[in-house]
Structure formats: C-alpha cells, structure tokens
Design an enzyme around this catalytic site. Structure first.
Site, PDB file in Angstrom:
ATOM      1  N   CYS A  30       0.852  -1.179   0.000  1.00  0.00           N
ATOM      2  CA  CYS A  30       0.000   0.000   0.000  1.00  0.00           C
ATOM      3  C   CYS A  30       0.890   1.232   0.000  1.00  0.00           C
ATOM      4  CB  CYS A  30      -0.937   0.018   1.213  1.00  0.00           C
ATOM      5  SG  CYS A  30      -0.079  -0.040   2.805  1.00  0.00           S
TER       6      CYS A  30
ATOM      7  N   ILE B 255      10.174 -16.986  -0.185  1.00  0.00           N
ATOM      8  CA  ILE B 255      11.482 -17.090  -0.836  1.00  0.00           C
ATOM      9  C   ILE B 255      12.480 -16.245  -0.049  1.00  0.00           C
ATOM     10  CG2 ILE B 255      12.802 -16.623  -2.944  1.00  0.00           C
ATOM     11  CD1 ILE B 255      10.869 -18.844  -3.410  1.00  0.00           C
TER      12      ILE B 255
ATOM     13  N   LEU C 245       4.790 -12.088   3.935  1.00  0.00           N
ATOM     14  CA  LEU C 245       4.649 -13.509   4.244  1.00  0.00           C
ATOM     15  C   LEU C 245       5.858 -14.182   3.606  1.00  0.00           C
ATOM     16  CD1 LEU C 245       2.831 -15.819   5.404  1.00  0.00           C
ATOM     17  CD2 LEU C 245       1.857 -16.015   3.115  1.00  0.00           C
ATOM     18  N   SER C 246       6.778 -14.672   4.412  1.00  0.00           N
ATOM     19  CA  SER C 246       8.076 -15.130   3.905  1.00  0.00           C
ATOM     20  C   SER C 246       7.958 -16.476   3.206  1.00  0.00           C
ATOM     21  CB  SER C 246       9.080 -15.246   5.057  1.00  0.00           C
ATOM     22  OG  SER C 246       9.180 -14.027   5.758  1.00  0.00           O
TER      23      SER C 246
END
Length: 616
Positions: A5, A51, A48-49
């Site tokens: 955002c 990679i 959101l992990s």
C-alpha cells in the site's frame, strides 16, 4: 507474498497513516513489515516469507543507487533465469529474492520487463529522480491492486481496506456497482463498490506522474487455434507444459501443499505432490455436497497425506460477516466461504498451496460451453420463427421446462451470454431495484470484449469473456482474499503464460465437443489419474444454500435482512420477500438469487452501516 500500500504527496503524520494502512492488511503478511518514506511518496509493505525467508528478503527493495524503490506482492517463477541475465548485464544483487529481479529488470527494460515475467504479481516502483510511480498487475489478475486519488495524493493498496484508512478519503457507495452485481453476482472490474476506487485491470500497467494517471494493457489472452493439431499432439503439449508449470509453482523455501476436490483440475495438480499434503472440505449433506471421500480415495491411490474438514451449518453461517469483510466487496459466490475454511485448515500445516483455478477458462471446462452445440439444431429454424417462439415464452407469466431454451435460441451469443454466472434478468432487476437506482443491460459491459473476438466461434468468445471478466471478478478475487485472510499463499499453475500459449492453439473440437468439456486437458490428466476422476463432469464447489433456505431458522434470518432498513434503501422489499417465500415453499429454486441479495446486505452493513463493522 505479501500486501502493499502507499500514497504520494505530503501528508500530515504520514508515519501513523502508513502504519494504519499496513496494519489493516497484516493478515496478508504477518512475518514482517517495511516502510519507505521519501520525498513525495510513502510506501508500506507486509511480508509472508516464502522465498529467501531471512531478513534479506524484507521490502522495500532498491536498485544499486537506490533511485528505484519497489514493493511487491506475488511470486516470479522464472526469477533465477532473469537474475542471471541481469547479472550478465552488470546489475549487482544484494538478496536472493524474486523481488529484486523486478527492480533491476525495470531499470533495464522498463515496461518491457512485464512480458518477460512468468508468475503472479502486483507491484509498485517509485522513481526518486522524476517522482513517478509505476504499478503493474499480472496477466490474469491473480494478485490484486486498487487505487484512487484523494486531493493531490494518489493512494493504492492490495486491498481496499488500506485505502479506507487514508485521511481525507470520503467513503461513498457506488450504486453502479450494485447494478452490475445483481447481473453478474460480483462487481466487474475496473469499478468497485466504492466510488472512485478502481481495480488495476489484469495485464495492465499504470503510470502516475504530475498528478495524472495513465493505464496501458501490455498483454492479451488471444486464441489462435491450430486446426491441423492432432489430439495426440495436443495432449503431449498440455502434459509437457503443465508439468513444467507445476514444477515452477512448487519453487519455495517452505513446504507447499495442494487443495483437492473431486474434480479433474485440482486432482491433476495433486498428482505432482506424492508424499505431500492435500486439503479438502465438505458439508454433511450427502455426496452432492461432500467431496471428501472422493478426495480421500484419490489421495490414498496417488500417495498423498490427506487432511479434511466437514464444515457445520452453524460454522458456515457464523463466518459470513468475517468472509465479506475480507472480500472487500460483496461476492455472491457461496463457495468463497468454503474456500475460507479450506484455506484456514491448510494454513495450520503449510504456507503455500497449489490449486486448480483457471483450467476451465483456458481449456473450455464449463458445462455452459456446450450451449452452442445444444442450440445448433434449433438455430437451423428461421430467425423470425425463433423470435416469435421467444416472444411467446417471455410473455407467459409462469416458468416451464424449455422456456430459457426458447429465449436463448433466438439470441446471438453476445446477447445471451454475459459470463459464467448470470443472475437477475433486466425484467427482474426493474422489479427489485428502487426507483432511481441504475438499471442497465449487462451487455453494455460485455460488448467491448466481444468486439475483440469477432469472427471467432461461440465457444472461444465465451472463454475470452470469462477470462477477462468472470475469472478476475469472481474466481481470482475469492482465491486471493480467502487464502490471504489466513496468511496462506495460493498458487495457480493453470494460469501460467506458457500454459495459456498451448491452450490458445487448441482447436475447438479439442476443447469442447459432444463427448466432454476440457477434452484434450482431460486426456492429458488421464495419463496421471484414474479414468473416473479424469472424466468426471464439472461440479464446481457445491454449497447447500438451496437446502438451508428451506429451513425455518435460515429463512427467518434472511427475511429479517430482506425487510430491514438497508434493504429498503435499494430494493422493493416485497419483491425480495416474494423471492424468498417462493423458494421456502418449494415453488422454485431461487437460492442463488436470494444469496446474491443477502450477501450484499451483509457487506453493506459491515462497510457502511456499522461504524465498527470494518474492524472485524
């Protein structure tokens, strides 16, 4: 995978503003957050992990001299190849992420980067030199992007919730969206239910500079059938490209699971998951509404670790408000709530799942795609005769078997087909909507899409329309919102640029024919699946709303909404109650029409009537 955002311009207390905008989409990225606050822009990010799960993958991401700033939502599956190409051109990387490939790729190729990508994405790049903002969305609209202008500020976000947090934004209900919604069961983009808030359309990019917004389409899903293609060639090509796509979509530094229904699409995906986890939900209303046993049997046969949940009626109804909050906009597709529950279950085991969305649109899977063949014999009658029969059928005040057939048989596909879901007719809309409410023919919205496929066969026209309108407005909207509501990344290997390249060349006879829909794709799936699964008729995601709305408890719940103050603002409530009563008494099946109105009323109360409603 994350949420993004941001806004341009000088804004009072901008640190607090961007915090509110990112906090409200924490569910999209609970692992970490990031902010860039520069001259003329503020950009927020939730991660959101998936990679490069260490801190090196945190955003914003920069180029070498930090003149370009990126925030990104999605996954780029060919990032390793692109990274190598960029390194060879002299670019220096400081992370192992796919995100950094975008910022260097944009520096190297500008808009030309987009057609090199294989993946799903919605991203924003700020240029600190000329104070321009560039945003882009993937080919099919898997990942969302919304935007608006507030005074001198351009405001954007992965979800509309972020935009609502921006100071000075005046939340106004878009009545045109309701008009379209009760035709389509969703609000076709680019408009939304919020006045002057827009979706960036799939396969489009946007430039914002000097207060001006320009959008451009960079890719189009064109069908160009190769009539010389044999069935064996088609099946070989589908199998090869789909295997490559699944392999690319499984790239992750965390475990990847798979949604599994009884249908061929997700079942085909699951055959590449031997030893891994699959997830299914159903309802305790018999085999028609419960695919768990089928999925359980396939999982055992293929060698998968299967997890399932039976959704209770109470759970489903209790979740409606939460689901409509997460949707941002009303969606009358009852399966989105089931998708919420399967995503919630899967998130307890994995961070990433693969699913079968897109196969029907690309390969011709919906049962309604049979209609051109079903009507072919009748359409040999003279048009004047068919129009006369249709006029008589319309004039009769009662329903009878074949009424729709007679009406549609006198129409072109452009007149009769507005997408995979068609809810209320014009006559019904006029009876339902209050005087003064917009009430337009849905064909006004679909006409520009049909204009682009003149000369194609009717099935191809239907597929093209569904890819451009239904897929983005319904299927992918609910897939993104319901998975992200549970901090789960959902990947869709059918919606891959290379898979579409193969699908676009299939002759019509290898897509839809008298034997089956998705003909060639099913043949490819049969090489991996039991024949009964590969041949199974399209079922969708069945939800027992029809049954519930004939139970006293739920009839009364809906009736209360239909006669409430919100309903009176937009509808003739006596017409709503008549719809409900006819269904409750078993005179006809109005369940989808009832659900369409009921969901809208719930959503409106959350976002416009209840001051605490948007803080679920």
């Amino acid at each position: 995978m994350c949420g993004i955002c941001g806004f341009t311009g000088e804004v009072l207390d901008r640190d607090e503003v961007i915090k509110r905008m990112t906090d409200v989409i924490t569910h999209r990225g609970p692992d970490s957050s990031g902010v860039f606050a520069g001259d003329g822009v503020t950009m927020g990010f939730r991660r959101l992990s998936i990679i490069d799960v260490g801190n090196t993958g945190d955003q914003p991401i920069y180029n070498e001299d930090r003149t370009l700033v990126l925030t990104f939502n999605g996954e780029i599956y060919n990032y390793q190849d692109l990274r190598k190409e960029l390194v060879d051109k002299g670019h220096k990387f400081y992370t192992n992420t796919d995100s950094e490939v975008l910022v260097h790729g944009f520096e190297e190729w500008k808009e030309g980067l987009l057609n090199r990508l294989r993946g799903m994405f919605g991203f924003a790049i700020w240029n600190t030199v000329d104070n321009s903002l560039f945003m882009a969305r993937d080919y099919f609209g898997i990942k969302p992007l919304h935007y608006t202008q507030v005074g001198n500020s351009f405001v954007y976000g992965s979800e509309i919730k972020s935009i609502l947090e921006f100071p000075g934004f005046q939340k106004k209900f878009n009545r045109r969206a309701l008009d379209n919604y009760i035709s389509f069961e969703y609000a076709p983009p680019p408009e939304t239910f919020f006045e002057n808030v827009f979706c960036l359309m799939p396969a489009h990019y946007l430039w914002y500079k000097d207060g001006k917004v320009t959008t451009t389409r960079y890719w189009e899903p064109k069908f160009d059938a190769d009539e010389n293609m044999t069935e064996e060639q088609a099946v070989d090509e589908i199998e090869k490209v789909f295997e490559e796509s699944v392999a690319a979509h499984k790239i992750s530094d965390v475990e990847v699971g798979c949604f599994l229904s009884s249908g061929v699409d997700s079942s085909y995906v699951s055959t590449y998951f031997k030893g891994q986890k699959t997830f299914t939900v159903g309802f305790d209303y018999g085999e028609k509404y419960n695919e768990i046993d089928w999925a359980k049997g396939l999982s055992k046969e293929v060698g998968l670790e299967h997890h399932y949940k039976v959704i209770s009626t109470e759970e489903y109804w209790d979740s409606i408000r939460k689901v409509q909050y997460h949707m941002d906009q009303p969606l009358a597709d009852a399966s989105c709530i089931a998708l919420y529950f399967v995503s919630k279950m899967a998130s307890e085991y994995v961070k990433v799942v693969l699913s079968g969305e897109g196969a029907d649109e690309l390969f011709g899977g919906y049962n309604i795609y049979h209609e051109p063949d079903d009507l072919a014999g009748y359409k040999r009658l003279p048009l004047f005769l068919r129009k006369a029969f249709a006029a008589i059928a319309k004039a009769l005040p009662f329903r009878f078997r074949g009424k729709s057939f007679l009406i549609r048989g006198a129409q072109t596909i452009e007149e009769s087909f507005i997408g995979n879901c068609s809810m209320f007719t014009m006559e019904e809309k006029r009876r339902l909507l209050q005087d003064g409410m917009p009430c337009t023919r849905p064909q006004e919205l679909t006409r520009p899409f049909y204009d682009r496929v003149q000369g194609k066969d009717d099935v191809t026209k239907m597929q093209y329309l569904d890819i451009n309108v239904w897929l983005a407005g319904d299927i992918l909207l609910k897939a993104d919102r319901m998975s992200m509501a549970n901090s789960l990344e959902l990947r869709v290997p059918f919606l891959d640029k290379e898979v579409f390249r193969v699908a676009s060349r299939l002759p019509r006879r290898l897509r839809v024919n008298p034997e089956n829909t998705k003909y060639a794709m099913r043949k490819a799936a049969m090489r991996h699946l039991p024949p009964a699964t590969a041949k199974k008729k399209k079922l969708g995601f069945p939800v027992p709303t029809r049954v519930w709305l004939r139970e006293e408890k739920y009839y009364e719940i809906v009736k209360a909404a239909f006669t409430g103050e919100t309903a009176k603002q937009f509808f003739h409530t006596d017409a709503l109650v008549k719809l409900l009563d006819e269904h409750f008494q078993g005179k006809c099946d109005n369940n989808r029409k009832i659900w369409t109105i009921y969901v809208f009323l719930i959503w409106y109360d959350i976002y416009f009537s209840d001051p605490n409603g948007v803080k679920q």
